[in-house]
Design a protein around this motif. Structure first.
Motif, PDB file in Angstrom:
ATOM      1  N   LYS A 179     -29.487   2.920  16.928  1.00 56.89           N
ATOM      2  CA  LYS A 179     -28.633   3.322  18.044  1.00 56.89           C
ATOM      3  C   LYS A 179     -28.849   2.416  19.255  1.00 56.89           C
ATOM      4  CE  LYS A 179     -27.038   7.204  20.804  1.00 56.89           C
ATOM      5  NZ  LYS A 179     -27.181   8.643  21.153  1.00 56.89           N
ATOM      6  N   SER A 180     -30.095   2.004  19.481  1.00 56.79           N
ATOM      7  CA  SER A 180     -30.390   1.114  20.603  1.00 56.79           C
ATOM      8  C   SER A 180     -29.633  -0.206  20.463  1.00 56.79           C
ATOM      9  CB  SER A 180     -31.897   0.849  20.672  1.00 56.79           C
ATOM     10  OG  SER A 180     -32.205  -0.065  21.700  1.00 56.79           O
ATOM     11  N   GLY A 181     -29.658  -0.791  19.267  1.00 55.50           N
ATOM     12  CA  GLY A 181     -28.909  -2.034  19.024  1.00 55.50           C
ATOM     13  C   GLY A 181     -27.418  -1.826  19.146  1.00 55.50           C
ATOM     14  N   PHE A 182     -26.939  -0.674  18.645  1.00 56.14           N
ATOM     15  CA  PHE A 182     -25.517  -0.358  18.700  1.00 56.14           C
ATOM     16  C   PHE A 182     -25.031  -0.269  20.146  1.00 56.14           C
ATOM     17  CE2 PHE A 182     -21.924   2.563  18.822  1.00 56.14           C
ATOM     18  CZ  PHE A 182     -21.130   2.122  17.776  1.00 56.14           C
ATOM     19  N   MET A 183     -25.756   0.473  20.971  1.00 54.31           N
ATOM     20  CA  MET A 183     -25.339   0.678  22.362  1.00 54.31           C
ATOM     21  C   MET A 183     -25.433  -0.614  23.172  1.00 54.31           C
ATOM     22  SD  MET A 183     -24.339   3.757  22.283  1.00 54.31           S
ATOM     23  CE  MET A 183     -23.967   3.974  24.022  1.00 54.31           C
ATOM     24  N   ASP A 184     -26.442  -1.442  22.878  1.00 52.29           N
ATOM     25  CA  ASP A 184     -26.583  -2.709  23.600  1.00 52.29           C
ATOM     26  C   ASP A 184     -25.426  -3.659  23.308  1.00 52.29           C
ATOM     27  OD1 ASP A 184     -28.879  -1.915  24.824  1.00 52.29           O
ATOM     28  OD2 ASP A 184     -30.248  -3.117  23.604  1.00 52.29           O
ATOM     29  N   GLU A 185     -24.839  -3.556  22.126  1.00 54.56           N
ATOM     30  CA  GLU A 185     -23.726  -4.424  21.761  1.00 54.56           C
ATOM     31  C   GLU A 185     -22.391  -3.836  22.197  1.00 54.56           C
ATOM     32  OE1 GLU A 185     -21.902  -7.795  20.482  1.00 54.56           O
ATOM     33  OE2 GLU A 185     -24.068  -7.443  20.527  1.00 54.56           O
ATOM     34  N   ILE A 186     -22.214  -2.535  22.034  1.00 57.77           N
ATOM     35  CA  ILE A 186     -20.917  -1.906  22.327  1.00 57.77           C
ATOM     36  C   ILE A 186     -20.606  -1.929  23.819  1.00 57.77           C
ATOM     37  CG2 ILE A 186     -21.453   0.541  22.768  1.00 57.77           C
ATOM     38  CD1 ILE A 186     -18.953  -0.659  20.095  1.00 57.77           C
ATOM     39  N   LYS A 187     -21.620  -2.090  24.655  1.00 55.91           N
ATOM     40  CA  LYS A 187     -21.402  -2.094  26.115  1.00 55.91           C
ATOM     41  C   LYS A 187     -20.591  -3.303  26.576  1.00 55.91           C
ATOM     42  CE  LYS A 187     -25.796  -4.376  27.318  1.00 55.91           C
ATOM     43  NZ  LYS A 187     -27.141  -4.184  27.891  1.00 55.91           N
ATOM     44  N   TYR A 188     -20.481  -4.321  25.713  1.00 59.87           N
ATOM     45  CA  TYR A 188     -19.689  -5.499  26.077  1.00 59.87           C
ATOM     46  C   TYR A 188     -18.191  -5.258  25.885  1.00 59.87           C
ATOM     47  CZ  TYR A 188     -24.148  -7.936  26.234  1.00 59.87           C
ATOM     48  OH  TYR A 188     -25.430  -8.312  26.547  1.00 59.87           O
TER      49      TYR A 188
END
Length: 328
Positions: A179-188
């Motif tokens: 989830k941490s990786g997902f949220m860090d990428e989706i914020k773009y």
């Protein structure tokens, strides 16, 4: 003078005899240990054996290649944390030489796993525990999995969508890392993410998720676990919820089972990330063997790879090797 030299010679020869006898004895004991069939236990975080199909295939292949017998344990009740605690005690009592475990809670089980590791060597598979102790582990780069999943969603045209992340009541380190990786990428992107929390019995998940899809008007559903990914796919297959007259909700997730592969093939799931579970199962047994027998290959950790699959790429020659590994 001659008597002193003879005495020294006798002591020297006696010392050599003791050294060589010890070496020969150790060699024979080592040969005997290598002939011994290792008793290994694998305590999963799953309650269905079919969700362990590919890990089991890797374990079974390792059993053929190495002198090992693996007891695969699935969870049997709703209190999964206590279930894993009890299985740890049981497998140690039953004389396991080595225990492989996928901890379902990285905080609650840390003490038990640390204590068990003092008695029987432990290796953590996929998920870790909160501990200062160095415990062997086999894992994938879960953070990168999360980023890759988010990239796939954006690549498929979702830049201003409502994304529902379906989460069950579980405290597993691998889920948090994904989830941490997902949220860090989706914020773009300009997508909006909302958490859809589910709890209670598994039988109620279908209705819980269906209601939350409707209440939150989501465009995309995401899950980081196989069982939930199967359920949201079933909801879509049953046409339980339709976003509008022409479009069904899109589904993305992490997981690997025959059902999930079928849902990808039938385009119910738009994309899924599968881990190389076959390698995980095989490597776990190999590391256990090396650790118990103190070979030079003794490793503290191993990394496995993963793959993003969809209808378009799942039957490419390269991907087939990971999706359907050859069993000898």
């Amino acid at each position: 003078m001659m008597k002193i030299n003879k005495k020294r010679l006798v002591i020297f020869l006696l010392t050599l005899f003791i050294i060589f006898s010890t070496l020969i004895l150790n060699y024979l004991i080592g040969m005997n240990d290598n002939d011994k069939i290792l008793k290994i236990s694998y305590i999963s975080m799953e309650d269905k054996s079919e969700n362990l199909k590919f890990i089991t295939q890797g374990i079974e292949q390792a059993e053929k290649d190495m002198k090992a017998k693996v007891n695969i344990c699935v969870l049997t009740d709703d209190n999964k944390i206590e279930n894993q605690r009890n299985l740890l005690r049981k497998e140690i009592k039953n004389g396991a030489d080595f225990i492989i475990i996928s901890p379902i809670d990285y905080k609650e089980l840390s003490k038990e796993i640390e204590e068990a590791n003092k008695i029987v060597p432990i290796i953590l598979m996929d998920s870790k525990v909160e501990s200062n102790k160095k415990i062997s582990n086999i894992s994938v780069d879960n953070y990168s999995i999360g980023k890759a999943l988010a990239e796939e969603i954006i690549k498929n045209g979702n830049t201003r969508s409502i994304i529902g992340i379906v989460e069950k009541d579980i405290n597993c380190s691998s889920f948090y890392e994904i989830k941490s990786g997902f949220m860090d990428e989706i914020k773009y992107s300009k997508n909006k993410c909302i958490d859809l929390r589910i709890n209670g019995s598994k039988e109620s998940y279908y209705k819980q998720i269906g209601s939350q899809i409707k209440d939150n008007n989501v465009d995309v559903l995401v899950s980081f676990s196989s069982d939930i990914l199967e359920i949201i796919s079933k909801i879509k297959e049953d046409k339980y919820y339709i976003k509008n007259k022409n479009k069904y909700v899109e589904i993305y997730g992490v997981g690997r089972s025959d059902k999930i592969l079928s849902y990808v093939e039938n385009e119910i799931i738009d994309a899924a990330i599968i881990k190389n579970d076959f390698n995980a199962g095989y490597l776990a047994v190999e590391i256990a063997r090396d650790k118990v027998r103190n070979t030079r290959k003794n490793r503290k950790e191993a990394k496995i790879d993963f793959l993003v699959i969809n209808k378009r790429n799942m039957y490419s020659e390269k991907n087939q090797k990971l999706i359907f590994p050859f069993i000898g």
